[in-house]
Design a protein around this motif. Structure first.
Motif, PDB file in Angstrom:
ATOM      1  N   GLU A   1      22.120  66.921 -31.560  1.00 43.77           N
ATOM      2  CA  GLU A   1      21.622  65.768 -30.805  1.00 43.77           C
ATOM      3  C   GLU A   1      22.595  65.471 -29.669  1.00 43.77           C
ATOM      4  O   GLU A   1      23.787  65.782 -29.764  1.00 43.77           O
TER       5      GLU A   1
ATOM      6  N   VAL B   1      26.244  65.400 -31.073  1.00 43.05           N
ATOM      7  CA  VAL B   1      26.307  65.671 -32.512  1.00 43.05           C
ATOM      8  C   VAL B   1      26.294  67.177 -32.702  1.00 43.05           C
ATOM      9  O   VAL B   1      25.367  67.867 -32.249  1.00 43.05           O
ATOM     10  N   ARG B   2      27.345  67.702 -33.333  1.00 42.34           N
ATOM     11  CA  ARG B   2      27.405  69.138 -33.597  1.00 42.34           C
ATOM     12  C   ARG B   2      26.440  69.518 -34.719  1.00 42.34           C
ATOM     13  O   ARG B   2      26.193  68.727 -35.635  1.00 42.34           O
ATOM     14  N   LYS B   3      25.924  70.738 -34.679  1.00 42.85           N
ATOM     15  CA  LYS B   3      25.193  71.274 -35.820  1.00 42.85           C
ATOM     16  C   LYS B   3      26.181  71.577 -36.942  1.00 42.85           C
ATOM     17  O   LYS B   3      27.367  71.818 -36.676  1.00 42.85           O
ATOM     18  N   PRO B   4      25.730  71.549 -38.204  1.00 44.39           N
ATOM     19  CA  PRO B   4      26.641  71.825 -39.319  1.00 44.39           C
ATOM     20  C   PRO B   4      27.370  73.147 -39.127  1.00 44.39           C
ATOM     21  O   PRO B   4      26.756  74.168 -38.797  1.00 44.39           O
TER      22      PRO B   4
ATOM     23  N   GLU C   1      31.955  74.284 -34.248  1.00 41.91           N
ATOM     24  CA  GLU C   1      33.234  73.781 -33.756  1.00 41.91           C
ATOM     25  C   GLU C   1      33.212  73.693 -32.236  1.00 41.91           C
ATOM     26  O   GLU C   1      34.249  73.804 -31.572  1.00 41.91           O
TER      27      GLU C   1
ATOM     28  N   GLU D   1      32.038  63.062 -25.926  1.00 49.19           N
ATOM     29  CA  GLU D   1      32.535  62.531 -27.190  1.00 49.19           C
ATOM     30  C   GLU D   1      31.641  63.044 -28.321  1.00 49.19           C
ATOM     31  O   GLU D   1      30.416  63.060 -28.201  1.00 49.19           O
ATOM     32  N   PHE D   2      32.260  63.439 -29.420  1.00 52.33           N
ATOM     33  CA  PHE D   2      31.506  63.937 -30.569  1.00 52.33           C
ATOM     34  C   PHE D   2      31.360  62.826 -31.604  1.00 52.33           C
ATOM     35  O   PHE D   2      32.333  62.142 -31.950  1.00 52.33           O
ATOM     36  N   ILE D   3      30.124  62.620 -32.061  1.00 55.33           N
ATOM     37  CA  ILE D   3      29.821  61.575 -33.030  1.00 55.33           C
ATOM     38  C   ILE D   3      29.015  62.182 -34.178  1.00 55.33           C
ATOM     39  O   ILE D   3      28.507  63.304 -34.069  1.00 55.33           O
ATOM     40  N   ASP D   4      28.882  61.428 -35.264  1.00 52.74           N
ATOM     41  CA  ASP D   4      28.166  61.942 -36.446  1.00 52.74           C
ATOM     42  C   ASP D   4      26.658  61.883 -36.271  1.00 52.74           C
ATOM     43  O   ASP D   4      25.924  62.729 -36.787  1.00 52.74           O
ATOM     44  N   GLU D   5      26.172  60.855 -35.562  1.00 57.56           N
ATOM     45  CA  GLU D   5      24.735  60.692 -35.390  1.00 57.56           C
ATOM     46  C   GLU D   5      24.473  59.780 -34.208  1.00 57.56           C
ATOM     47  O   GLU D   5      25.197  58.798 -33.999  1.00 57.56           O
TER      48      GLU D   5
END
Length: 543
Positions: free
Chosen positions: A464, A484-487, A490, A514-518
Motif C-alpha cells: 500500500e 507499506v512493505r509486502k511481507p 526490505e 516513510e514506512f508504516i504498518d498500514e
C-alpha cells in the motif's frame, strides 16, 4: 405536442413486484454462523410481512427506518419493505465513529433501527443519545450456537425480528409518487459532519436499470452477484436493486469479510460478478494462486482509483482485469465505468493496461464536464486540461438533506460539484487526478497524490502507499509517501525513489518516504488521507 404514453410511476415497489412475479425460484444466499439459502419467492413473502411489521410498530407514513446490519437477505427485505410502504430506508454505516452515528441518526430522524445481533453491542450504548429511536428490532445473525444476553436497553422497546414477522400480516405495496424519497445514505464525513443524500424512487429505478445494461455491469438472471461493498455504502453501488430487478441470484457475505471467506463464497456459489473496493481485492489477490474461478466474468471495483498494478495482477491471475467504476454517494453512485475487452490480451499491451486504469466513460444517463474550480466554464476534453469533475443526471443529487450552513452541492447552473479533479480525453474517458483537498501544491503547481500512489504501488514489493502534502518553508507543500512493505520485503526509501525516477516528473518525487504498518482506512475501506494528515501533523521538512 406531448407524447401519449401512460404515466407509469418508476418506483421501488414495481421492481419488487417484477422480481416476485418472474424470479420466484432464483436463489438468495447469506453466509455466516447461521447460513441462509432461500429464494426470491420466499423472500418476497417475508418482505410483504415486514411491511406489516412497520405498520404494527407505528412508523409514521414517511418515517425514517434505520438499519445497522451486514449484507444479508434480511437486509434486502428491509431494502424493499421500507420504501414499498412509503417509508424511507436509512442505512447506518457500522464503521462510523460513535459521535457520527449519533449525529446521522438524529439528523435523519430515525424512528426505529433494525440491527444484526452481532452488531448490537456497538449500537446499544449509543441509543440513549438517539431520543427519536423508539424501537430496536434485533435480527439474529449468530444463532443458538452463539448465545449472548441482549444488553439492557431502556430508551427503546426491543423486539425480535422473526417474532414480529411471524405475527404480521402481509401487505400490498403501492407507491404512486416516483419523486418520493426511497432511501437515505450519508457520506462518510471526511470533512465536517456526514452529509445526507436522499434517493427518490425514480432515481433508484433509473440507476438500477442502467446498471443492468451491457455498458455498465450487464447484470442478468444468469448472474450470481456478490456485493462485497456494504449495503450501507450507497446501496451496495445499486446492486441490491439491480440484481432483483433482473432476477440475478445474490450471494451475501454477511459478517465474514475476510479474503479467505470471500474467496470460498465465490467458489461455492459460482459467483459471476463481484464488487468491492481496492483494499478488498488487494487482500484477495495473494490467495488466487492455483484457484480456479471459471464462472467469474467481472470484478467490479470503485471507491478510489484502482492501481494499474492491481488490475493487471488480476488479469494474470484470473484472466480478468479489474473493471473500474467511478461515482459517489451523491451519484447513487455509478457515474462512469471502464469496460475494455478483457480476455486473451497480450501481457505487453501497455496501452490497453493504461486505458483500463482510467475511470472510464459516463454511463447512459450521466453527463460530465470539467471546469476550473469556482466557475462554470467547461474545459476541453484533450486529456491535458484538468479541472473539477461535475455531473448532471437523473440520479445525481441536487442538494444535501438539511445541510449545515454554507454547505452546497450544486454549481450556479445546477451541475453537481464532485470535489474530484479529473482530465477527460477526446473519447470521454475520465482520468481522475485527485480529490481537490488531496492535491499537493508545490511552488504554485499541482502534484497528483493519486498518480504518485499508483506508481509506487506498481513496485512488486509495495503493498500500500498513500501520499500527502506536507508544509515546506520554500515550496508551500511537498509530497511525502507513506509506504507499506509486502511481507518479507526490505525495500528502502531509495528503492522507492529510484522506481519513480523514470515514471514521474523529477519535481514530483517525494521529499521523503516513510514506512508504516498500514495506511489508515475510512469506514468504507478507502485510504484516509485525513487520518494520515492528523497522525503526522507535526511532520516537518527542511529546505
Amino acid at each position: 405536442m406531448r407524447g401519449l404514453m401512460q404515466d407509469y410511476p418508476l418506483t421501488v415497489d414495481s421492481i419488487f413486484r417484477r422480481t416476485e412475479a418472474h424470479y420466484a425460484d432464483r436463489l438468495l444466499v447469506s453466509a455466516g454462523p447461521v447460513p441462509i439459502r432461500t429464494t426470491y419467492g420466499a423472500w418476497a413473502e417475508r418482505t410483504r410481512r415486514l411491511g406489516g411489521v412497520l405498520d404494527t410498530l407505528g412508523v409514521s407514513a414517511d418515517g425514517r427506518v434505520g438499519t445497522f446490519a451486514w449484507n444479508s437477505t434480511r437486509h434486502l427485505e428491509l431494502y424493499f419493505a421500507v420504501p414499498g410502504t412509503g417509508r424511507v430506508l436509512h442505512t447506518l454505516n457500522i464503521r462510523l465513529f460513535p459521535e457520527q452515528l449519533t449525529y446521522i441518526a438524529n439528523h435523519a430522524g430515525d424512528e426505529v433501527v433494525f440491527v444484526d445481533r452481532s452488531l448490537l453491542g456497538l449500537l446499544a450504548p449509543l441509543l440513549p443519545t438517539m431520543p427519536g429511536v423508539h424501537h430496536v428490532v434485533v435480527m439474529d445473525d449468530l444463532g443458538p450456537q452463539n448465545p449472548a444476553a441482549l444488553p439492557e436497553i431502556t430508551t427503546a422497546q426491543v423486539h425480535d425480528y422473526e417474532d414480529l414477522l411471524a405475527a404480521a400480516e402481509p401487505v400490498d405495496f403501492h407507491v404512486t409518487d416516483e419523486n418520493q424519497a426511497a432511501a437515505m445514505c450519508y457520506t462518510s464525513g471526511t470533512t465536517g459532519n456526514p452529509k445526507g443524500v436522499v434517493y427518490s424512487h425514480r432515481s433508484t429505478w433509473l440507476h438500477s436499470l442502467t446498471a443492468t445494461t451491457a455498458s455498465v455491469a450487464g447484470v442478468t438472471d444468469a448472474d450470481v452477484v456478490l456485493p462485497i461493498v456494504p449495503m450501507f455504502h450507497a446501496n451496495a453501488w445499486g446492486l441490491a436493486h439491480a440484481a432483483p430487478m433482473v432476477g440475478a441470484a445474490i450471494a451475501f457475505p454477511g459478517a465474514d469479510m475476510s479474503p479467505a471467506g470471500l474467496l470460498r463464497l465465490m467458489q461455492a456459489e459460482h459467483v459471476t460478478l463481484a464488487a468491492g473496493v481496492p483494499t478488498i481485492w488487494q487482500g484477495v489477490l495473494p490467495l488466487l494462486d492455483g484457484v480456479d474461478l471459471p464462472d467469474l466474468r467481472m470484478v467490479l471495483c470503485g471507491g478510489s482509483a484502482v492501481p494499474q498494478a492491481l488490475s493487471e495482477a488480476y488479469r494474470r491471475a484470473t484472466g480478468l482485469p479489474i473493471t473500474q467504476a467511478w461515482g459517489m454517494t451523491e451519484t447513487h453512485p455509478i457515474a462512469t465505468t471502464g469496460s475494455i475487452p478483457a480476455r486473451n490480451l497480450d501481457d505487453g499491451d501497455d496501452a490497453l493496461a493504461r486505458r483500463r486504469s482510467r475511470q472510464g466513460t459516463a454511463v447512459p444517463g450521466v453527463e460530465l464536464r470539467i471546469v476550473e474550480p469556482g466557475t462554470t466554464e467547461a474545459l476541453p476534453w484533450d486529456d491535458e486540461a484538468s479541472g473539477e469533475l461535475q455531473v448532471r443526471s437523473p440520479w445525481a443529487a441536487s442538494a444535501y438533506y438539511n445541510p449545515d450552513e454554507g454547505v452546497t452541492l450544486a454549481a450556479e447552473d445546477g451541475w453537481m460539484q464532485t470535489g474530484d479533479v479529473a482530465a477527460i480525453d477526446s473519447f470521454g474517458s475520465v482520468r481522475l487526478v485527485d480529490r481537490t483537498k488531496d492535491l499537493v501544491k508545490s511552488g504554485g503547481e499541482w502534484i497528483s497524490s493519486v498518480e504518485l500512489e499508483n506508481e509506487i504501488m506498481a513496485h512488486p514489493e509495495v503493498a500500500e502507499a498513500a501520499v500527502i502534502g506536507v508544509a515546506h518553508p520554500k515550496w508551500d507543500e511537498r509530497p511525502v509517501a507513506f509506504v507499506v512493505r509486502k511481507p518479507g520485503s526490505e525495500i528502502t526509501a531509495e528503492d522507492v525513489l529510484e522506481h519513480l525516477r523514470t515514471r514521474v516528473a523529477k519535481w514530483w518525487l517525494p521529499d521523503a518516504v516513510e514506512f508504516i504498518d498500514e495506511v489508515p482506512k475510512t469506514s468504507v475501506g478507502k485510504f484516509s488521507k485525513k487520518d494520515l494528515r492528523l497522525r503526522y501533523s507535526d511532520y516537518r521538512l527542511d529546505t
